[in-house]
Design a protein around this motif. Structure first.
Motif, short mmCIF file in Angstrom:
data_model
loop_
_atom_site.label_atom_id
_atom_site.label_comp_id
_atom_site.label_asym_id
_atom_site.label_seq_id
_atom_site.Cartn_x
_atom_site.Cartn_y
_atom_site.Cartn_z
N LYS A 25 0.89 -1.16 0.00
CA LYS A 25 0.00 0.00 0.00
C LYS A 25 0.93 1.21 0.00
CE LYS A 25 -2.62 0.35 3.57
NZ LYS A 25 -3.67 0.48 4.59
N VAL A 26 0.87 2.00 -1.05
CA VAL A 26 1.82 3.11 -1.22
C VAL A 26 1.20 4.38 -0.64
CG1 VAL A 26 3.32 4.32 -2.83
CG2 VAL A 26 2.70 1.95 -3.28
N THR A 27 1.51 4.63 0.62
CA THR A 27 1.00 5.81 1.34
C THR A 27 2.00 6.95 1.23
OG1 THR A 27 2.07 5.16 3.40
CG2 THR A 27 -0.17 4.30 3.00
N SER A 28 1.57 8.12 1.67
CA SER A 28 2.49 9.26 1.66
C SER A 28 3.68 8.99 2.58
CB SER A 28 1.77 10.55 2.06
OG SER A 28 1.15 10.42 3.31
N GLU A 29 3.46 8.30 3.67
CA GLU A 29 4.57 7.96 4.58
C GLU A 29 5.56 7.01 3.91
OE1 GLU A 29 1.33 7.88 5.51
OE2 GLU A 29 1.33 9.58 6.89
N PHE A 30 5.02 6.04 3.17
CA PHE A 30 5.86 5.07 2.46
C PHE A 30 6.72 5.79 1.41
CE2 PHE A 30 6.80 2.01 -0.83
CZ PHE A 30 7.16 0.87 -0.12
N ILE A 31 6.08 6.64 0.63
CA ILE A 31 6.80 7.40 -0.41
C ILE A 31 7.82 8.32 0.23
CG2 ILE A 31 6.57 9.06 -2.30
CD1 ILE A 31 3.66 7.91 -2.65
N ALA A 32 7.42 8.99 1.30
CA ALA A 32 8.33 9.93 1.99
C ALA A 32 9.59 9.23 2.48
CB ALA A 32 7.61 10.60 3.16
N SER A 33 9.47 7.95 2.86
CA SER A 33 10.65 7.23 3.32
C SER A 33 11.63 6.98 2.18
CB SER A 33 10.26 5.91 3.99
OG SER A 33 9.80 4.98 3.03
N SER A 34 11.15 6.89 0.96
CA SER A 34 12.03 6.72 -0.20
C SER A 34 12.64 8.06 -0.61
CB SER A 34 11.25 6.13 -1.37
OG SER A 34 12.06 6.02 -2.52
N VAL A 35 11.80 9.08 -0.65
CA VAL A 35 12.26 10.42 -1.07
C VAL A 35 13.08 11.09 0.03
CG1 VAL A 35 11.50 12.68 -1.94
CG2 VAL A 35 10.21 10.63 -2.55
N ARG A 36 12.81 10.70 1.27
CA ARG A 36 13.44 11.29 2.46
C ARG A 36 13.05 12.75 2.64
NH1 ARG A 36 19.28 9.01 3.77
NH2 ARG A 36 18.68 9.92 5.75
N VAL A 37 11.73 12.94 2.60
CA VAL A 37 11.13 14.24 2.90
C VAL A 37 9.98 13.99 3.86
CG1 VAL A 37 11.74 15.28 0.67
CG2 VAL A 37 9.51 14.18 0.94
N ASN A 38 9.44 15.06 4.38
CA ASN A 38 8.29 14.97 5.27
C ASN A 38 7.08 14.47 4.47
OD1 ASN A 38 5.84 15.97 6.72
ND2 ASN A 38 7.41 16.76 8.12
N PRO A 39 6.26 13.59 5.04
CA PRO A 39 5.07 13.11 4.33
C PRO A 39 4.13 14.22 3.85
CG PRO A 39 5.48 11.76 6.26
CD PRO A 39 6.44 12.91 6.33
N VAL A 40 4.15 15.36 4.52
CA VAL A 40 3.33 16.49 4.09
C VAL A 40 3.73 16.94 2.68
CG1 VAL A 40 2.75 18.91 4.55
CG2 VAL A 40 2.84 17.26 6.43
N VAL A 41 5.02 16.91 2.39
CA VAL A 41 5.51 17.27 1.05
C VAL A 41 4.93 16.30 0.02
CG1 VAL A 41 7.58 17.44 -0.41
CG2 VAL A 41 7.61 18.34 1.93
N ILE A 42 4.91 15.03 0.36
CA ILE A 42 4.38 14.02 -0.55
C ILE A 42 2.87 14.20 -0.71
CG2 ILE A 42 4.07 11.54 -0.96
CD1 ILE A 42 7.00 12.65 -1.27
N ARG A 43 2.17 14.50 0.36
CA ARG A 43 0.72 14.71 0.25
C ARG A 43 0.41 15.89 -0.68
NH1 ARG A 43 0.82 12.28 5.33
NH2 ARG A 43 1.15 14.07 6.66
N ARG A 44 1.18 16.95 -0.59
CA ARG A 44 0.99 18.10 -1.51
C ARG A 44 1.29 17.68 -2.94
NH1 ARG A 44 4.55 21.69 1.77
NH2 ARG A 44 3.34 22.03 3.63
N THR A 45 2.34 16.91 -3.11
CA THR A 45 2.71 16.44 -4.44
C THR A 45 1.60 15.56 -5.02
OG1 THR A 45 5.06 16.49 -3.86
CG2 THR A 45 4.44 15.12 -5.74
N LEU A 46 1.09 14.65 -4.21
CA LEU A 46 0.01 13.78 -4.67
C LEU A 46 -1.24 14.57 -5.04
CD1 LEU A 46 0.45 10.80 -2.19
CD2 LEU A 46 0.80 10.74 -4.67
N LEU A 47 -1.53 15.63 -4.30
CA LEU A 47 -2.68 16.47 -4.64
C LEU A 47 -2.51 17.10 -6.02
CD1 LEU A 47 -3.52 18.27 -1.26
CD2 LEU A 47 -4.93 16.61 -2.50
N SER A 48 -1.31 17.57 -6.31
CA SER A 48 -1.05 18.16 -7.63
C SER A 48 -1.15 17.11 -8.73
CB SER A 48 0.35 18.80 -7.66
OG SER A 48 0.43 19.88 -6.78
N LEU A 49 -0.60 15.94 -8.48
CA LEU A 49 -0.65 14.86 -9.48
C LEU A 49 -2.08 14.36 -9.67
CD1 LEU A 49 2.58 12.93 -8.42
CD2 LEU A 49 2.29 14.44 -10.41
#
Length: 142
Positions: A25-49
């Motif tokens: 299950k690819v959550t913002s936390e999961f993605i953030a651990s790969s990118v090494r950023v705060n999950p909030v950054v990933i959530r914003r990115t996902l909203l744009s995508l």
């Protein structure tokens, strides 16, 4: 002026979803651990995508998935979706001196070249799809 990291974070996000989506299950936390950023950054990115019609995000911790064919998502699409550059790529300095022959003519001399350079970069981004990148990633991973 630099292109913001939103672009590379978005590409990384999409590739993480592609690579792990069948197994996890690819959550913002999961993605953030790969990118090494705060999950909030990933959530914003996902909203744009999501707004660009590339991903679906399930409520809560349901995870993200790509809903568009990988061949139909170019780097240019990602670049535009996450507002990598505000306005033009090259920011011109303010108020060149109109009394100076160089200052008076700098826009006429330089503007078209800068616009051409930005167009060339954007045209290169249009040539690369997410399908291309996933093939390259698979080849690297083996």
């Amino acid at each position: 002026m630099k292109i913001t990291s939103r672009f590379t974070v978005a590409v990384h996000t999409l590739l993480t979803i592609c690579f792990f989506g069948d197994k996890n299950k690819v959550t913002s936390e999961f993605i953030a651990s790969s990118v090494r950023v705060n999950p909030v950054v990933i959530r914003r990115t996902l909203l744009s995508l999501k707004a660009a019609g590339m991903v679906e995000v399930k409520a809560g911790s349901g995870g993200a998935s790509i809903i568009k064919d990988l061949k139909d998502i170019t780097l240019y699409d990602v670049y535009r979706a996450v507002d990598s550059v505000e306005g033009d790529l090259f920011h011109f300095h303010e108020n060149p001196n109109p009394a100076c022959p160089v200052g008076r003519n700098i826009h006429g001399v330089l503007d078209s070249h800068l616009a051409d350079a930005q167009a060339a970069m954007e045209n290169e981004l249009k040539k690369v799809t997410l399908a291309d990148l996933t093939k390259q990633l698979d080849a690297k991973i083996g």
